[in-house]
Design a protein around this motif. Structure first.
Motif, PDB file in Angstrom:
ATOM      1  N   ARG A  77      33.366 -23.609   4.852  1.00 32.90           N
ATOM      2  CA  ARG A  77      32.818 -22.911   6.022  1.00 32.90           C
ATOM      3  C   ARG A  77      31.413 -22.380   5.781  1.00 32.90           C
ATOM      4  O   ARG A  77      30.535 -22.498   6.641  1.00 32.90           O
ATOM      5  CB  ARG A  77      33.744 -21.757   6.426  1.00 32.90           C
ATOM      6  CG  ARG A  77      33.210 -20.968   7.635  1.00 32.90           C
ATOM      7  CD  ARG A  77      34.177 -19.875   8.046  1.00 32.90           C
ATOM      8  NE  ARG A  77      35.440 -20.427   8.501  1.00 32.90           N
ATOM      9  CZ  ARG A  77      36.463 -19.675   8.896  1.00 32.90           C
ATOM     10  NH1 ARG A  77      36.369 -18.357   8.873  1.00 32.90           N
ATOM     11  NH2 ARG A  77      37.587 -20.242   9.308  1.00 32.90           N
ATOM     12  N   ARG A  78      31.169 -21.799   4.595  1.00 36.16           N
ATOM     13  CA  ARG A  78      29.843 -21.234   4.344  1.00 36.16           C
ATOM     14  C   ARG A  78      28.767 -22.316   4.410  1.00 36.16           C
ATOM     15  O   ARG A  78      27.703 -22.107   5.007  1.00 36.16           O
ATOM     16  CB  ARG A  78      29.800 -20.522   2.988  1.00 36.16           C
ATOM     17  CG  ARG A  78      28.429 -19.939   2.668  1.00 36.16           C
ATOM     18  CD  ARG A  78      28.389 -19.280   1.302  1.00 36.16           C
ATOM     19  NE  ARG A  78      29.182 -18.063   1.255  1.00 36.16           N
ATOM     20  CZ  ARG A  78      29.270 -17.286   0.172  1.00 36.16           C
ATOM     21  NH1 ARG A  78      28.624 -17.617  -0.937  1.00 36.16           N
ATOM     22  NH2 ARG A  78      30.007 -16.187   0.198  1.00 36.16           N
ATOM     23  N   ALA A  79      29.026 -23.476   3.824  1.00 35.17           N
ATOM     24  CA  ALA A  79      28.046 -24.566   3.851  1.00 35.17           C
ATOM     25  C   ALA A  79      27.832 -25.069   5.283  1.00 35.17           C
ATOM     26  O   ALA A  79      26.712 -25.431   5.659  1.00 35.17           O
ATOM     27  CB  ALA A  79      28.499 -25.703   2.951  1.00 35.17           C
ATOM     28  N   GLY A 111      34.914 -32.316   0.916  1.00 33.49           N
ATOM     29  CA  GLY A 111      35.070 -33.400   1.878  1.00 33.49           C
ATOM     30  C   GLY A 111      36.424 -33.295   2.552  1.00 33.49           C
ATOM     31  O   GLY A 111      36.630 -32.428   3.409  1.00 33.49           O
ATOM     32  N   HIS A 112      37.362 -34.143   2.125  1.00 32.47           N
ATOM     33  CA  HIS A 112      38.685 -34.184   2.744  1.00 32.47           C
ATOM     34  C   HIS A 112      39.737 -34.390   1.661  1.00 32.47           C
ATOM     35  O   HIS A 112      39.619 -35.315   0.844  1.00 32.47           O
ATOM     36  CB  HIS A 112      38.768 -35.325   3.765  1.00 32.47           C
ATOM     37  CG  HIS A 112      37.606 -35.345   4.717  1.00 32.47           C
ATOM     38  ND1 HIS A 112      37.537 -34.542   5.828  1.00 32.47           N
ATOM     39  CD2 HIS A 112      36.445 -36.058   4.697  1.00 32.47           C
ATOM     40  CE1 HIS A 112      36.397 -34.775   6.467  1.00 32.47           C
ATOM     41  NE2 HIS A 112      35.713 -35.687   5.800  1.00 32.47           N
ATOM     42  N   TRP A 113      40.765 -33.527   1.653  1.00 29.83           N
ATOM     43  CA  TRP A 113      41.838 -33.697   0.679  1.00 29.83           C
ATOM     44  C   TRP A 113      42.721 -34.867   1.099  1.00 29.83           C
ATOM     45  O   TRP A 113      43.109 -35.001   2.255  1.00 29.83           O
ATOM     46  CB  TRP A 113      42.698 -32.439   0.555  1.00 29.83           C
ATOM     47  CG  TRP A 113      43.624 -32.500  -0.637  1.00 29.83           C
ATOM     48  CD1 TRP A 113      43.375 -32.034  -1.887  1.00 29.83           C
ATOM     49  CD2 TRP A 113      44.933 -33.091  -0.703  1.00 29.83           C
ATOM     50  NE1 TRP A 113      44.424 -32.285  -2.733  1.00 29.83           N
ATOM     51  CE2 TRP A 113      45.400 -32.931  -2.034  1.00 29.83           C
ATOM     52  CE3 TRP A 113      45.749 -33.737   0.226  1.00 29.83           C
ATOM     53  CZ2 TRP A 113      46.650 -33.389  -2.449  1.00 29.83           C
ATOM     54  CZ3 TRP A 113      46.989 -34.207  -0.187  1.00 29.83           C
ATOM     55  CH2 TRP A 113      47.432 -34.030  -1.501  1.00 29.83           C
ATOM     56  N   TYR A 137      25.991 -28.258   6.965  1.00 31.42           N
ATOM     57  CA  TYR A 137      26.642 -29.313   6.192  1.00 31.42           C
ATOM     58  C   TYR A 137      27.861 -29.855   6.928  1.00 31.42           C
ATOM     59  O   TYR A 137      28.635 -29.102   7.507  1.00 31.42           O
ATOM     60  CB  TYR A 137      27.061 -28.752   4.838  1.00 31.42           C
ATOM     61  CG  TYR A 137      27.927 -29.669   4.003  1.00 31.42           C
ATOM     62  CD1 TYR A 137      27.378 -30.748   3.322  1.00 31.42           C
ATOM     63  CD2 TYR A 137      29.306 -29.447   3.894  1.00 31.42           C
ATOM     64  CE1 TYR A 137      28.173 -31.581   2.541  1.00 31.42           C
ATOM     65  CE2 TYR A 137      30.097 -30.274   3.122  1.00 31.42           C
ATOM     66  CZ  TYR A 137      29.542 -31.336   2.447  1.00 31.42           C
ATOM     67  OH  TYR A 137      30.326 -32.159   1.691  1.00 31.42           O
ATOM     68  N   SER A 138      28.032 -31.184   6.894  1.00 33.38           N
ATOM     69  CA  SER A 138      29.189 -31.818   7.537  1.00 33.38           C
ATOM     70  C   SER A 138      29.478 -33.147   6.848  1.00 33.38           C
ATOM     71  O   SER A 138      28.676 -34.073   6.926  1.00 33.38           O
ATOM     72  CB  SER A 138      28.922 -32.044   9.025  1.00 33.38           C
ATOM     73  OG  SER A 138      30.023 -32.674   9.647  1.00 33.38           O
ATOM     74  N   ARG A 151      22.871 -34.759   0.611  1.00 30.50           N
ATOM     75  CA  ARG A 151      22.355 -34.088   1.820  1.00 30.50           C
ATOM     76  C   ARG A 151      22.571 -32.585   1.728  1.00 30.50           C
ATOM     77  O   ARG A 151      21.686 -31.796   2.093  1.00 30.50           O
ATOM     78  CB  ARG A 151      23.033 -34.647   3.070  1.00 30.50           C
ATOM     79  CG  ARG A 151      22.523 -34.020   4.369  1.00 30.50           C
ATOM     80  CD  ARG A 151      23.081 -34.716   5.606  1.00 30.50           C
ATOM     81  NE  ARG A 151      22.596 -34.088   6.826  1.00 30.50           N
ATOM     82  CZ  ARG A 151      23.217 -33.049   7.419  1.00 30.50           C
ATOM     83  NH1 ARG A 151      24.336 -32.571   6.890  1.00 30.50           N
ATOM     84  NH2 ARG A 151      22.721 -32.519   8.516  1.00 30.50           N
ATOM     85  N   GLY A 152      23.724 -32.166   1.233  1.00 28.57           N
ATOM     86  CA  GLY A 152      23.990 -30.744   1.078  1.00 28.57           C
ATOM     87  C   GLY A 152      23.022 -30.083   0.118  1.00 28.57           C
ATOM     88  O   GLY A 152      22.570 -28.948   0.343  1.00 28.57           O
ATOM     89  N   ALA A 153      22.672 -30.789  -0.957  1.00 27.82           N
ATOM     90  CA  ALA A 153      21.727 -30.245  -1.930  1.00 27.82           C
ATOM     91  C   ALA A 153      20.336 -30.091  -1.317  1.00 27.82           C
ATOM     92  O   ALA A 153      19.647 -29.089  -1.547  1.00 27.82           O
ATOM     93  CB  ALA A 153      21.664 -31.155  -3.153  1.00 27.82           C
ATOM     94  N   LEU A 154      19.927 -31.062  -0.523  1.00 28.38           N
ATOM     95  CA  LEU A 154      18.621 -30.979   0.133  1.00 28.38           C
ATOM     96  C   LEU A 154      18.592 -29.846   1.158  1.00 28.38           C
ATOM     97  O   LEU A 154      17.594 -29.137   1.290  1.00 28.38           O
ATOM     98  CB  LEU A 154      18.301 -32.311   0.817  1.00 28.38           C
ATOM     99  CG  LEU A 154      18.078 -33.506  -0.117  1.00 28.38           C
ATOM    100  CD1 LEU A 154      17.922 -34.797   0.681  1.00 28.38           C
ATOM    101  CD2 LEU A 154      16.853 -33.275  -0.998  1.00 28.38           C
ATOM    102  N   LEU A 155      19.697 -29.662   1.871  1.00 23.88           N
ATOM    103  CA  LEU A 155      19.790 -28.553   2.823  1.00 23.88           C
ATOM    104  C   LEU A 155      19.753 -27.214   2.103  1.00 23.88           C
ATOM    105  O   LEU A 155      19.138 -26.254   2.583  1.00 23.88           O
ATOM    106  CB  LEU A 155      21.079 -28.675   3.641  1.00 23.88           C
ATOM    107  CG  LEU A 155      21.127 -29.802   4.675  1.00 23.88           C
ATOM    108  CD1 LEU A 155      22.540 -29.967   5.223  1.00 23.88           C
ATOM    109  CD2 LEU A 155      20.155 -29.513   5.825  1.00 23.88           C
ATOM    110  N   ALA A 156      20.408 -27.149   0.941  1.00 25.67           N
ATOM    111  CA  ALA A 156      20.403 -25.912   0.165  1.00 25.67           C
ATOM    112  C   ALA A 156      18.993 -25.575  -0.316  1.00 25.67           C
ATOM    113  O   ALA A 156      18.568 -24.410  -0.296  1.00 25.67           O
ATOM    114  CB  ALA A 156      21.349 -26.032  -1.021  1.00 25.67           C
ATOM    115  N   GLU A 157      18.251 -26.584  -0.745  1.00 26.79           N
ATOM    116  CA  GLU A 157      16.875 -26.355  -1.183  1.00 26.79           C
ATOM    117  C   GLU A 157      16.021 -25.817  -0.037  1.00 26.79           C
ATOM    118  O   GLU A 157      15.175 -24.948  -0.225  1.00 26.79           O
ATOM    119  CB  GLU A 157      16.282 -27.661  -1.713  1.00 26.79           C
ATOM    120  CG  GLU A 157      14.902 -27.526  -2.332  1.00 26.79           C
ATOM    121  CD  GLU A 157      13.782 -27.539  -1.308  1.00 26.79           C
ATOM    122  OE1 GLU A 157      12.844 -26.723  -1.446  1.00 26.79           O
ATOM    123  OE2 GLU A 157      13.848 -28.359  -0.380  1.00 26.79           O
TER     124      GLU A 157
END
Length: 283
Positions: free
Chosen positions: A252-254, A185-187, A260-261, A166-172
């Motif tokens: 934060r930037r994403a 994600g989460h550590w 992105y979430s 999803r992040g890649a599609l949003l970036a495109e």
């Protein structure tokens, strides 16, 4: 969907495959936690990326989404958050880290000469549809099957593969050319992952958690055993390094630029275990 087999080191084949395409998502890479003994890590991750850039230029690709890695960024200083302003890994870093850093540099340099590209850097990717399965998938399998006699101190920032997509599609769709985005994600520690599996399935994890210095003593024996059995080794010096680095990561930037979430880690673990069980990996 058309599936075309190819070789990232075969430039002519890349041009043929990318002809008439609009967007290229470049995920092909060689992951390694055992160095680069045969040179393929660097050939695939750097030379292969150079081929992709060149083919994008020849085929007039509108946008390139380059998948880098959190390991492209230097983990030092360890106690400060890593974001997209962090310097890239240097020659003293493991071979994989260096190769991903150099691959990202190639893409960002190509932007200066007119290539429309965006670099995204996921953390430790897990999730359903892990057909191989991956090293991370094997960690979950071995935890479920109680094949670890001990856990190891440390952990990773785990991100769901579906969230990375999803992040890649949003970036495109939304990103400016030349921008970089960390998709984290989460550590969570290995112990915490084991406890999540126990909570969901009642699988009791090992009692003992070995400190990293103690685990390092077992590395030569683990690598030798893997070599004899011709299997991937999970316990290496580079794997132990990864367990203690890249803990504090900012997405934060994403979040702000892409929307992105990532989903909760427990949802990822649940869905992954269910998929592995359905496909027979947990038998």
């Amino acid at each position: 969907m058309d599936i075309v087999k190819g070789d990232i080191l075969d430039y002519t084949g890349l041009v043929k495959a990318m002809k008439d395409c609009d967007v290229v998502y470049h995920l092909a890479a060689r992951i390694s936690i055992i160095g680069d003994r045969q040179g393929m890590v660097r050939r695939i991750n750097v030379k292969g990326t150079q081929n992709i850039i060149r083919a994008c230029r020849e085929c007039r690709i509108r946008r390139l989404i380059h998948f880098s890695s959190i390991h492209a960024y230097s983990p030092f200083p360890l106690n400060q958050y890593i974001d997209e302003t962090r310097s890239f890994s240097n020659a003293r870093s493991p071979a994989y880290d260096c190769s991903k850093a150099d691959g990202a540099r190639e893409v960002l340099e190509a932007v200066k000469s007119g290539i429309d590209a965006v670099v995204i850097s996921p953390t430790a990717v897990i999730g359903p549809n892990d057909f191989k399965p991956s090293r991370m998938g094997n960690v979950l399998i071995k935890l479920y099957q109680r094949k670890f006699i001990s856990l190891i101190k440390g952990g990773y920032d785990w991100v769901d593969a579906r969230d990375v997509v999803r992040g890649a599609l949003l970036a495109e769709e939304k990103a400016e050319a030349g921008s970089q985005f960390i998709l984290s994600g989460h550590w969570s520690s290995i112990r915490e992952i084991a406890e999540i599996i126990r909570e969901m399935r009642g699988i009791k994890p090992p009692f003992f958690t070995a400190p990293l210095w103690l685990a390092s003593l077992a590395v030569p024996f683990s690598e030798a055993a893997a070599l004899l059995r011709r299997k991937n080794c999970l316990l290496t010096s580079e794997a132990l390094r990864a367990l203690r680095t890249h803990q504090f990561i900012s997405r934060r930037r994403a979040e702000e630029c892409l929307g992105y979430s990532p989903r909760p880690l427990k949802v990822t673990i649940r869905d992954t275990i269910e998929w592995l069980e359905k496909k027979g990996f947990l038998d």
